[in-house]
Write a protein that holds these residues in place. Structure first.
Motif, short mmCIF file in Angstrom:
data_model
loop_
_atom_site.label_atom_id
_atom_site.label_comp_id
_atom_site.label_asym_id
_atom_site.label_seq_id
_atom_site.Cartn_x
_atom_site.Cartn_y
_atom_site.Cartn_z
N HIS A 196 -11.70 -10.51 10.29
CA HIS A 196 -12.99 -10.07 10.84
C HIS A 196 -13.70 -11.18 11.62
CE1 HIS A 196 -16.53 -7.36 10.90
NE2 HIS A 196 -15.68 -6.42 10.55
N GLN A 252 -8.93 -8.04 13.30
CA GLN A 252 -10.10 -7.55 12.58
C GLN A 252 -9.79 -7.44 11.09
OE1 GLN A 252 -12.86 -7.89 13.68
NE2 GLN A 252 -14.32 -6.25 13.34
N ASP A 311 -15.32 -5.53 4.56
CA ASP A 311 -16.57 -6.07 5.11
C ASP A 311 -17.55 -6.21 3.96
OD1 ASP A 311 -15.37 -5.77 7.55
OD2 ASP A 311 -16.94 -4.52 8.43
N HIS A 352 -13.88 1.08 4.46
CA HIS A 352 -15.10 1.82 4.78
C HIS A 352 -14.90 2.53 6.12
CE1 HIS A 352 -15.72 -2.00 6.81
NE2 HIS A 352 -16.75 -1.54 7.48
N ASP A 399 -14.37 -0.03 13.62
CA ASP A 399 -13.43 -1.16 13.70
C ASP A 399 -12.53 -1.24 12.47
OD1 ASP A 399 -15.91 -1.89 12.37
OD2 ASP A 399 -15.20 -3.97 12.36
N HIS A 400 -12.52 -0.17 11.65
CA HIS A 400 -11.64 -0.10 10.47
C HIS A 400 -10.85 1.21 10.41
CE1 HIS A 400 -13.50 -3.69 8.54
NE2 HIS A 400 -14.41 -3.37 9.43
MN MN Z 1 -16.11 -4.29 10.38
#
Ligand code: MN
Ligand code: NI
Length: 226
Positions: free
Chosen positions: A190, A8, A139, A49, A53-54
């Motif tokens: 990502h 990711q 992102d 952010h 998923d981060h």
């Molecule tokens: Mn993301």
């Protein structure tokens, strides 16, 4: 500087003296079968952010490493309330850390924690360490602001760009972003983690190659030298 791709937008960055993790998302990554979150003790954690998923493994990793969390003011405040140490920044700002200089740049996206807490504005970062410059886009959509990056920060050695589409730039827009930031060496991120962001690797690499650029799609756990 050595960068290991952990899936990711999660990166493990080793400078000459420091270890940095970007966007910890290891334990919940459905396509990661080898990397264990407990194996990492970073000095710093950089967050783009607040999406899950981060940040899913931030608290685990920050506890193991007694790490300092670097992110926007809102995200750092969120972790501060939970007892974690941090350094808040915001878009447009730079700061000299012991590992090098970090500049917070524009990312067009959104940012909210899984519990609904507002996560401030999303950011990308320019990391300058060991005499190298790396753009970590986070992102983001393709944005004209990316043209400011080489103007203000000079020649990049690597750009880490999202290529999975749907939530961020896809292959074609990321290739334009590479033009905007004037960088020919791109680490893709990502992509493939969830069905809507699965990509055709060969077609993606070929698209960049035709535009004179080298797109690297590393396996999870694979490293490159910058
Ligand atoms: Mn993301
Ligand atoms: Ni996101």
């Amino acid at each position: 500087m050595k960068i290991t791709y952990l899936g990711q937008n999660c990166l493990w960055i080793e400078t000459e003296e420091y270890k940095i993790m970007v966007d910890p998302f290891i334990s919940g990554n459905p396509i990661n079968h080898n990397i264990k979150v407990n194996d990492f003790y970073p000095d710093y954690i950089i967050l783009t952010h607040a999406h899950q998923d981060h940040v899913a493994d931030v608290e685990t990793v920050a506890t193991l490493g007694n790490s300092k969390i670097i992110s926007n003011f809102e995200i750092v405040s969120y972790y501060d309330k939970k007892g974690f140490q941090g350094h808040g920044m915001n878009t447009g700002g730079s700061f000299e850390f012991p590992f090098g200089k970090l500049t917070c740049v524009v990312a067009h996206h959104s940012s909210v924690f899984v519990d609904g807490t507002y996560g401030g504005n999303p950011n990308g970062y320019i990391l300058q360490a060991d005499g190298k410059k790396v753009y970590i886009a986070g992102d983001t959509a393709l944005t004209y602001d990316m043209r400011l990056i080489p103007e203000m920060s000079g020649k990049l050695d690597l750009a880490v760009l999202p290529v999975g589409d749907n939530f961020t730039m896809g292959v074609e827009t990321a290739c334009v972003a590479a033009d905007f930031v004037k960088c020919d060496r791109i680490l893709g991120c990502h992509y493939d983690t969830f069905p809507p962001i699965e990509i055709d690797h060969e077609a993606a690499i070929e698209h960049f190659r035709k535009n004179g650029k080298d797109l690297l799609l590393l396996d999870i756990g694979e490293s490159l030298e910058v």
